[in-house]
Design a protein around this motif. Structure first.
Motif, PDB file in Angstrom:
ATOM      1  N   ARG A  59      12.926  -4.123  11.707  1.00 41.58           N
ATOM      2  CA  ARG A  59      11.545  -4.024  11.234  1.00 41.58           C
ATOM      3  C   ARG A  59      10.667  -4.517  12.375  1.00 41.58           C
ATOM      4  O   ARG A  59      10.682  -5.692  12.718  1.00 41.58           O
ATOM      5  N   TRP A 118      15.438  -5.878   2.779  1.00 43.93           N
ATOM      6  CA  TRP A 118      14.579  -6.813   3.508  1.00 43.93           C
ATOM      7  C   TRP A 118      14.150  -7.997   2.662  1.00 43.93           C
ATOM      8  O   TRP A 118      13.928  -9.084   3.197  1.00 43.93           O
ATOM      9  N   GLU A 122      14.292 -11.678   4.214  1.00 44.86           N
ATOM     10  CA  GLU A 122      13.071 -12.456   4.436  1.00 44.86           C
ATOM     11  C   GLU A 122      13.097 -13.771   3.657  1.00 44.86           C
ATOM     12  O   GLU A 122      12.632 -14.792   4.164  1.00 44.86           O
TER      13      GLU A 122
END
Length: 133
Positions: A59, A118, A122
């Motif tokens: 990302r 993700w 995260e």
């Protein structure tokens, strides 16, 4: 910038545990972010060919100077062999000169949980960043 979506170089055995690594890199300058970004496709190609690699994604937020990586490996040794191999090794050393902050975290998951998302990466990176402070 578009993400490089999850790809699976070598599928893991269904009953296997895989070693996961997530990272967040923030460069000190936009120039550093551009340098990091320009090196990224080569490193992703290297990961896709690395022995023991079961998944990889990136990302890239160049204007925010932030990059996240997410990868899954046969085991910790496969990850570390990749990290010590070229061109990753030289690129990582060079990036240290323009890096503002780096956060890395590792964990294991059953292979059936691949591909990874993700949100989990995260969350774990935020926890690791808190633990590092």
């Amino acid at each position: 910038m578009p993400d490089i979506p999850w790809s699976t170089p070598t599928p893991a055995a269904p009953g296997a545990e895989v070693h996961v690594m997530a990272s967040r890199f923030e460069t000190a300058t936009l120039t550093g972010a551009v340098r990091f970004f320009l090196k990224s496709p080569g490193i992703i190609r290297q990961m896709r060919k690395a022995p023991g690699a079961h998944g990889v994604a990136l990302r890239a937020r160049v204007l925010r100077r932030t990059f996240l990586t997410l990868s899954a490996w046969e085991d910790r040794d496969a990850l570390y062999r990749f990290a010590r191999s070229e061109p990753h090794r030289s690129s990582a050393r060079a990036a240290a000169a323009y890096m503002k902050e780096s956060v890395l975290t590792e964990w294991t998951v059953p292979a059936t949980e691949l591909p990874l998302g993700w949100d989990e990466a995260e969350r774990r990176l935020a926890e690791q960043q808190q633990a590092d402070r």
